[in-house]
Design a protein around this motif. Sequence first.
Motif, short mmCIF file in Angstrom:
data_model
loop_
_atom_site.label_atom_id
_atom_site.label_comp_id
_atom_site.label_asym_id
_atom_site.label_seq_id
_atom_site.Cartn_x
_atom_site.Cartn_y
_atom_site.Cartn_z
N GLU A 24 -35.02 -6.41 9.62
CA GLU A 24 -34.18 -6.25 10.81
C GLU A 24 -33.16 -7.38 10.89
O GLU A 24 -31.96 -7.15 11.12
CB GLU A 24 -35.06 -6.26 12.07
CG GLU A 24 -34.28 -6.24 13.38
CD GLU A 24 -35.15 -6.59 14.57
OE1 GLU A 24 -34.79 -6.18 15.69
OE2 GLU A 24 -36.16 -7.30 14.39
N PHE A 25 -33.60 -8.60 10.68
CA PHE A 25 -32.74 -9.80 10.72
C PHE A 25 -31.64 -9.71 9.67
O PHE A 25 -30.46 -9.91 9.97
CB PHE A 25 -33.63 -11.02 10.49
CG PHE A 25 -32.90 -12.33 10.31
CD1 PHE A 25 -32.75 -13.21 11.38
CD2 PHE A 25 -32.40 -12.71 9.07
CE1 PHE A 25 -32.10 -14.43 11.22
CE2 PHE A 25 -31.74 -13.92 8.90
CZ PHE A 25 -31.59 -14.78 9.98
N HIS A 26 -32.00 -9.38 8.44
CA HIS A 26 -31.01 -9.41 7.36
C HIS A 26 -30.09 -8.19 7.39
O HIS A 26 -28.94 -8.28 6.93
CB HIS A 26 -31.70 -9.52 6.00
CG HIS A 26 -30.75 -9.93 4.91
ND1 HIS A 26 -30.19 -11.19 4.86
CD2 HIS A 26 -30.24 -9.24 3.85
CE1 HIS A 26 -29.38 -11.26 3.80
NE2 HIS A 26 -29.39 -10.10 3.19
N HIS A 27 -30.56 -7.08 7.90
CA HIS A 27 -29.68 -5.92 8.04
C HIS A 27 -28.51 -6.25 8.97
O HIS A 27 -27.38 -5.80 8.73
CB HIS A 27 -30.45 -4.72 8.56
CG HIS A 27 -31.40 -4.15 7.55
ND1 HIS A 27 -32.09 -2.97 7.76
CD2 HIS A 27 -31.78 -4.59 6.32
CE1 HIS A 27 -32.85 -2.71 6.70
NE2 HIS A 27 -32.68 -3.69 5.83
N GLY A 65 -27.18 -22.48 15.03
CA GLY A 65 -26.32 -21.68 15.90
C GLY A 65 -25.69 -20.45 15.26
O GLY A 65 -24.61 -20.03 15.68
N SER A 66 -26.35 -19.85 14.27
CA SER A 66 -25.76 -18.69 13.59
C SER A 66 -26.65 -17.45 13.69
O SER A 66 -26.52 -16.52 12.89
CB SER A 66 -25.50 -19.02 12.12
OG SER A 66 -26.66 -19.55 11.50
N LEU A 67 -27.52 -17.41 14.68
CA LEU A 67 -28.43 -16.28 14.84
C LEU A 67 -27.77 -15.14 15.58
O LEU A 67 -27.08 -15.34 16.59
CB LEU A 67 -29.69 -16.72 15.59
CG LEU A 67 -30.74 -15.62 15.82
CD1 LEU A 67 -31.48 -15.31 14.53
CD2 LEU A 67 -31.73 -16.04 16.91
N TYR A 68 -27.99 -13.90 15.08
CA TYR A 68 -27.60 -12.70 15.82
C TYR A 68 -28.70 -11.67 15.63
O TYR A 68 -28.88 -11.10 14.55
CB TYR A 68 -26.28 -12.14 15.32
CG TYR A 68 -25.81 -10.96 16.15
CD1 TYR A 68 -25.21 -11.16 17.40
CD2 TYR A 68 -25.97 -9.65 15.71
CE1 TYR A 68 -24.80 -10.09 18.18
CE2 TYR A 68 -25.56 -8.58 16.48
CZ TYR A 68 -24.98 -8.80 17.71
OH TYR A 68 -24.57 -7.74 18.49
N LEU A 69 -29.49 -11.45 16.67
CA LEU A 69 -30.64 -10.56 16.56
C LEU A 69 -30.89 -9.89 17.90
O LEU A 69 -31.88 -10.18 18.59
CB LEU A 69 -31.87 -11.37 16.11
CG LEU A 69 -33.04 -10.61 15.50
CD1 LEU A 69 -32.61 -9.75 14.33
CD2 LEU A 69 -34.13 -11.58 15.06
N PRO A 70 -30.01 -8.96 18.32
CA PRO A 70 -30.16 -8.32 19.62
C PRO A 70 -31.39 -7.40 19.66
O PRO A 70 -31.65 -6.65 18.71
CB PRO A 70 -28.87 -7.52 19.75
CG PRO A 70 -28.44 -7.24 18.34
CD PRO A 70 -28.85 -8.45 17.56
N GLU A 71 -32.10 -7.46 20.74
CA GLU A 71 -33.29 -6.62 20.88
C GLU A 71 -32.90 -5.19 21.24
O GLU A 71 -31.94 -4.96 21.97
CB GLU A 71 -34.22 -7.19 21.96
CG GLU A 71 -34.87 -8.50 21.57
CD GLU A 71 -36.01 -8.87 22.51
OE1 GLU A 71 -36.84 -7.99 22.80
OE2 GLU A 71 -36.04 -10.03 22.96
N GLY A 72 -33.66 -4.25 20.71
CA GLY A 72 -33.44 -2.85 21.05
C GLY A 72 -32.22 -2.22 20.42
O GLY A 72 -31.81 -1.13 20.80
#
Length: 286
Positions: free
Chosen positions: A190-193, A219-226
Amino acid sequence: MRELLEQYQLLLAPLIFVPFEQLFAARQQKIFRRGLSTDMAFLLLNGWLVFVGVTAIIALATLVNQSILPSAVKQAVSDLPYWAQAPIAIVIGDLGIYWTHRILHVVPAMWRIHAVHHAVEELDWLAAIHQHPLDVTFMKVGSLFPLFALGFSAEAIGTYLAIYYWQSWLAHANVRLGYGPLRHVLVSPEFHHWHHSSEQEARDKNYAGLFSFYDVLFGSLYLPEGQKPTAFGVDHPMPTRYLALLAYPFFAWASMLKRDDPSGTRRPVGAEAVPGTATPPAHQDG
């Protein structure tokens, strides 16, 4: 030699990932998808090209270890047992992957190399192999050079590489797999997609290979839930054949020099004139 042995290990991967993707698919996608023959060329031929670069990296790192590294540091590392060396090597190796990966994205000239990997529009485990040899070699500078320079044992380095390769295939695999409360600690598919997504908000995010907490920390995380990414690839035309993809960065660099515009964006509108380049089709989910 390690790079060549990896190619033989890859022959086992389809036996695991093909049925895994069919059972837990994140998107409906054919096994014999578009671009599969090109990825097979990467699979069978890249190792021989990367081998040259990795040999040079190891030779230079060994020279640093023997001629520059303080004896106290070498002794401290060599005195560590395998069970202590291995996890430290994994943490150091992935930190190197994070920063070299980030450089490949944010430096325009380096992006021309890494764009080959992001050109994949149908993501599955084999997309992990779709990398320019210069891309692979540069990332190994970040991961392998410090490990060999510090004098980690062959067993510890081998453990790191084995985990990294299998994790790379898993992270690209077309599977529905998030890690729940560990999603901000470990890198999941999910993270890498999201890293491969062509959606504006997700670009230049999620650089880590094993530990997502590096992206949290820097500060480079993007992992929105749902949510899940709906399209992959780059915004400019890319070649579709193996040899043309190998040539792509060189033509792109020449075009940058000709334009005298080294400050191009990560995904510029319009592409350099590269033989074999075709305009990609519109993105579609699935």
